[in-house]
Design an enzyme around this catalytic site. Structure first.
Site, mmCIF file in Angstrom:
data_model
loop_
_atom_site.group_PDB
_atom_site.id
_atom_site.type_symbol
_atom_site.label_atom_id
_atom_site.label_comp_id
_atom_site.label_asym_id
_atom_site.label_seq_id
_atom_site.Cartn_x
_atom_site.Cartn_y
_atom_site.Cartn_z
ATOM 1 N N LYS A 174 39.126 -25.881 -8.912
ATOM 2 C CA LYS A 174 39.245 -27.339 -8.927
ATOM 3 C C LYS A 174 40.494 -27.756 -8.169
ATOM 4 C CE LYS A 174 40.557 -29.797 -12.714
ATOM 5 N NZ LYS A 174 41.528 -30.806 -12.266
ATOM 6 N N ASP A 225 38.613 -32.977 -7.725
ATOM 7 C CA ASP A 225 38.918 -33.810 -8.903
ATOM 8 C C ASP A 225 39.894 -34.911 -8.500
ATOM 9 O OD1 ASP A 225 39.489 -34.789 -11.433
ATOM 10 O OD2 ASP A 225 40.692 -33.054 -12.042
ATOM 11 N N LYS A 269 39.037 -38.146 -9.180
ATOM 12 C CA LYS A 269 38.743 -39.223 -10.154
ATOM 13 C C LYS A 269 38.735 -40.599 -9.497
ATOM 14 C CE LYS A 269 40.693 -36.778 -14.158
ATOM 15 N NZ LYS A 269 41.399 -35.669 -13.488
ATOM 16 N N ASP A 277 37.331 -47.412 -7.961
ATOM 17 C CA ASP A 277 37.617 -48.525 -7.049
ATOM 18 C C ASP A 277 36.344 -49.358 -6.933
ATOM 19 O OD1 ASP A 277 38.775 -50.081 -4.914
ATOM 20 O OD2 ASP A 277 40.004 -48.351 -4.380
ATOM 21 N N THR A 321 40.925 -36.267 -21.806
ATOM 22 C CA THR A 321 41.109 -35.414 -22.986
ATOM 23 C C THR A 321 42.540 -35.455 -23.529
ATOM 24 O OG1 THR A 321 41.307 -33.620 -21.386
ATOM 25 C CG2 THR A 321 39.256 -33.764 -22.585
ATOM 26 N N ARG A 368 46.489 -24.559 -16.884
ATOM 27 C CA ARG A 368 47.726 -23.864 -17.219
ATOM 28 C C ARG A 368 47.575 -22.518 -17.922
ATOM 29 N NH1 ARG A 368 50.138 -29.405 -19.331
ATOM 30 N NH2 ARG A 368 47.882 -29.683 -19.549
HETATM 31 O O1 C5P Z 1 46.216 -27.187 -17.549
HETATM 32 P P1 C5P Z 1 44.986 -27.713 -18.222
HETATM 33 O O2 C5P Z 1 44.027 -26.612 -18.672
HETATM 34 O O3 C5P Z 1 45.297 -28.704 -19.309
HETATM 35 O O4 C5P Z 1 44.210 -28.478 -17.047
HETATM 36 C C1 C5P Z 1 43.085 -29.283 -17.261
HETATM 37 C C2 C5P Z 1 42.673 -29.892 -15.964
HETATM 38 O O5 C5P Z 1 41.556 -30.751 -16.173
HETATM 39 C C3 C5P Z 1 43.740 -30.753 -15.286
HETATM 40 O O6 C5P Z 1 43.592 -30.561 -13.884
HETATM 41 C C4 C5P Z 1 43.378 -32.166 -15.661
HETATM 42 O O7 C5P Z 1 43.749 -33.082 -14.668
HETATM 43 C C5 C5P Z 1 41.852 -32.083 -15.739
HETATM 44 N N1 C5P Z 1 41.190 -33.072 -16.586
HETATM 45 C C6 C5P Z 1 41.473 -33.266 -17.921
HETATM 46 N N2 C5P Z 1 40.820 -34.240 -18.643
HETATM 47 C C7 C5P Z 1 39.874 -34.971 -18.071
HETATM 48 C C8 C5P Z 1 39.565 -34.775 -16.716
HETATM 49 C C9 C5P Z 1 40.237 -33.803 -16.002
HETATM 50 O O8 C5P Z 1 42.293 -32.554 -18.481
HETATM 51 N N3 C5P Z 1 39.183 -35.841 -18.802
#
Ligand code: C5P
Length: 237
Positions: free
Chosen positions: A32, A59, A61, A64, A123, A215
């Site tokens: 991603k 991603d 998002k 607009d 989330t 992460r």
């Molecule tokens: O590091 P981590 O596992 O928290 O990363 C989650 C990824 O998913 C990040 O790139 C974050 O921007 C993305 N994301 C999210 N919640 C959403 C949409 C995308 O955490 N609803």
């Protein structure tokens, strides 16, 4: 299971992306790219990472007016993104325009239609945060299901949602609807800023089509072992 894991390359460091992708390419097809990675790599990322066998979830998002999002999504389809998302709260008309534009771009360039996703509620937002930030009396899960149905009616393939909302979305939108869930934390990883979270195995058990992990893999001392441990957990689901 490896087709269900998406690794979030959340960094703007090209060398690190190169190293991560080189390390993971044999076991993780999906990566991603968020704004940070995309602003460093640009559209060159598509041939580069696809050439290594990766599939790319862009991603950015989008959110607009319909005309603008339609152009953005069409352009990114043409460049070869395999999965693209936009905020479902941008509305029915915006999502429908994006879908039509992706269809035209895919047909004109003889490439497959990308998976188009609506982002429901991030989330990192919990029930209290939702009520405070959106001034809404509605329950968060109801809002997520409402946005998922709106995305489906507009012709999108699926949504991004918390693993805690998979079951109500499945009930409302059916088995073929794609549900991508970030907010995944193996028991051995720190939760960071994520709020509505679960483990990789629990997300698969509940019916996630794909899980997004950032992460816990990219900040691990050994990203390959971390990815292998997560895949193992997913297989055990
Ligand atoms: O590091 P981590 O596992 O928290 O990363 C989650 C990824 O998913 C990040 O790139 C974050 O921007 C993305 N994301 C999210 N919640 C959403 C949409 C995308 O955490 N609803």
């Amino acid at each position: 299971m490896k087709d269900k894991l998406i690794v979030a390359l959340d960094t703007g460091d090209r060398k690190y992306i190169d190293r991560l992708s080189g390390t993971l390419m044999d076991i993780v097809p999906w990566v991603k790219l968020g704004f940070q990675a995309f602003s460093t790599l640009g559209t060159e990322a598509f041939p580069w990472l696809s050439g290594r066998g990766h599939k790319i979830f862009l991603d950015l998002k989008f959110h607009d007016i319909p005309n603008t999002v339609a152009r953005d999504v069409g352009t990114m389809t043409k460049h070869g993104a395999h999965m693209i998302n936009m905020h479902a709260s941008g509305g029915f008309e915006m999502m429908q325009a994006a879908r039509k534009s992706a269809e035209s771009a895919a047909a004109e360039n003889s490439i497959p239609m990308p998976i188009l996703l609506g982002v429901t509620v991030l989330t990192s937002i919990d029930e209290d945060g939702f009520q405070q930030n959106f001034g809404s009396e509605r329950q968060l899960t109801k809002q997520v299901v409402y946005l998922a149905q709106l995305a489906q009616e507009a012709g999108l393939s699926g949504v991004v949602a918390s693993p805690l909302e998979i079951e109500p979305i499945r009930r409302a939108c059916g088995d073929d609807f794609v549900i991508v869930t970030p907010g995944i934390r193996p028991t051995w990883a720190s939760r960071g800023d994520q709020r509505r979270i679960t483990t990789p195995a629990a997300a698969i058990d509940r019916g996630a089509s794909y899980i997004v992990v950032g992460r816990p893999i990219i900040a691990a001392d050994d990203p390959l072992s971390a990815a292998e441990m997560i895949l193992e957990e997913m297989r055990g689901a």
